[in-house]
Scaffold this motif. Structure first.
Motif, mmCIF file in Angstrom:
data_model
loop_
_atom_site.group_PDB
_atom_site.id
_atom_site.type_symbol
_atom_site.label_atom_id
_atom_site.label_comp_id
_atom_site.label_asym_id
_atom_site.label_seq_id
_atom_site.Cartn_x
_atom_site.Cartn_y
_atom_site.Cartn_z
ATOM 1 N N UNK A 76 0.830 -1.202 0.000
ATOM 2 C CA UNK A 76 0.000 0.000 0.000
ATOM 3 C C UNK A 76 0.867 1.255 0.000
ATOM 4 N N UNK A 77 1.859 1.302 0.893
ATOM 5 C CA UNK A 77 2.684 2.505 1.002
ATOM 6 C C UNK A 77 3.460 2.755 -0.284
ATOM 7 N N UNK A 78 4.113 1.718 -0.807
ATOM 8 C CA UNK A 78 4.875 1.876 -2.030
ATOM 9 C C UNK A 78 3.997 2.263 -3.205
ATOM 10 N N UNK A 79 2.861 1.607 -3.340
ATOM 11 C CA UNK A 79 1.965 1.907 -4.458
ATOM 12 C C UNK A 79 1.372 3.306 -4.331
ATOM 13 N N UNK A 80 1.137 3.756 -3.105
ATOM 14 C CA UNK A 80 0.632 5.117 -2.896
ATOM 15 C C UNK A 80 1.664 6.147 -3.338
ATOM 16 N N UNK A 81 2.934 5.887 -3.018
ATOM 17 C CA UNK A 81 4.000 6.782 -3.449
ATOM 18 C C UNK A 81 4.146 6.751 -4.965
ATOM 19 N N UNK A 82 3.982 5.583 -5.557
ATOM 20 C CA UNK A 82 4.062 5.458 -7.008
ATOM 21 C C UNK A 82 2.924 6.222 -7.674
ATOM 22 N N UNK A 83 1.753 6.216 -7.047
ATOM 23 C CA UNK A 83 0.623 6.978 -7.591
ATOM 24 C C UNK A 83 0.991 8.451 -7.723
ATOM 25 N N UNK A 84 1.581 9.007 -6.665
ATOM 26 C CA UNK A 84 2.015 10.402 -6.732
ATOM 27 C C UNK A 84 3.103 10.588 -7.788
#
Length: 263
Positions: A62-70
């Motif tokens: 979740x954390x990594x994918x959230x950062x990737x979204x940004x």
């Protein structure tokens, strides 16, 4: 982590308007995001790693994918600046945002970490009423009054970086009062030379680890900038400034510039 360079370059552009720097970094940004998009899983999350043999992990964080979204939003904005649109990044961002909003149960379970809790808001995938509800859902598990934010919910340990990241998430939701309060709370980690200790074990009244980390200092700088609007990069976590990035990722916030500084 290959995606995060895009955010750094976009932030540098917002602050410095150095087109030469963007041109030099653009090939690395493009290759990094192309690699990351190639790891997107069928449900929309991004596989967190690939081994030397080329096999991608079946799990997404979740954390990594959230950062990737940004990072995808930043990359789309840089592509617009460079006159090189990337519709594949736009499609990937749309799928990833949908997964983070509606299918977090399909990501790897790292719910003991506070990053797993607030990063969908920080990265921009979850905002508005849904973002406020998400932060409400585990506030009492992670926020220690007067001290800051726990790194993990099982340990009596607050950390400066996580606290400042939650400040940024709150600010992106327009919750200035709690953002300012948390930033004040974590000032007990400030050292005499202006650096910041990584964390504090409050049951033992001990700073741990005994180090001043650049990532903690950077999180403080970003949080203070967001709350004071000191630089033109202040809203890097608040809103997208590229029309194409807004359309592709939905990155936006209702927060207004906050011109009063944190004392």
């Amino acid at each position: 982590m290959c995606a995060y360079l895009a955010v750094g370059v976009w932030h540098h552009w917002l602050v410095r308007r150095d087109a030469g720097f963007v041109r030099r970094c653009w090939p690395a940004v493009r290759r990094g995001l192309d690699f990351v998009v190639s790891l997107q899983l069928p449900f929309g999350g991004i596989s967190w790693s690939r081994d030397p043999g080329g096999t991608a992990s079946a799990g997404a964080l979740v954390a990594g994918s959230s950062s990737i979204f940004q990072a995808l939003g930043a990359g789309i904005a840089l592509g617009e600046l460079m006159s090189e649109p990337h519709p594949d990044w736009e499609l990937a961002a749309g799928r990833l945002g949908h997964a983070l909003r509606g299918h977090r149960d399909l990501f790897l379970d790292k719910s003991t970490y506070s990053m797993d809790w607030y990063y969908p808001v920080l990265g921009g995938a979850v905002r508005g009423a849904a973002g406020r509800e998400l932060l409400r859902s585990r506030w009492d598990d992670f926020v220690v009054a007067g001290l800051g934010v726990r790194c993990v919910d099982t340990n009596p340990w607050v950390t400066g970086a996580e606290t400042c990241e939650l400040v940024l998430a709150l600010h992106a939701l327009g919750d200035r009062n709690r953002a300012v309060g948390l930033l004040r709370d974590m000032q007990h980690l400030r050292a005499e030379d202006g650096g910041y200790w990584t964390g504090y074990v409050y049951r033992d009244d001990a700073r741990w680890p005994e180090e001043h980390t650049t990532y903690t200092a950077a999180a403080v700088v970003l949080a203070v900038d967001a709350l004071s609007a000191t630089t033109t990069g202040a809203y890097i976590f608040g809103r997208a400034t590229s029309p194409r990035a807004v359309a592709a990722t939905g990155l936006a916030c209702g927060c207004e510039p906050a011109l009063s500084g944190v004392r």
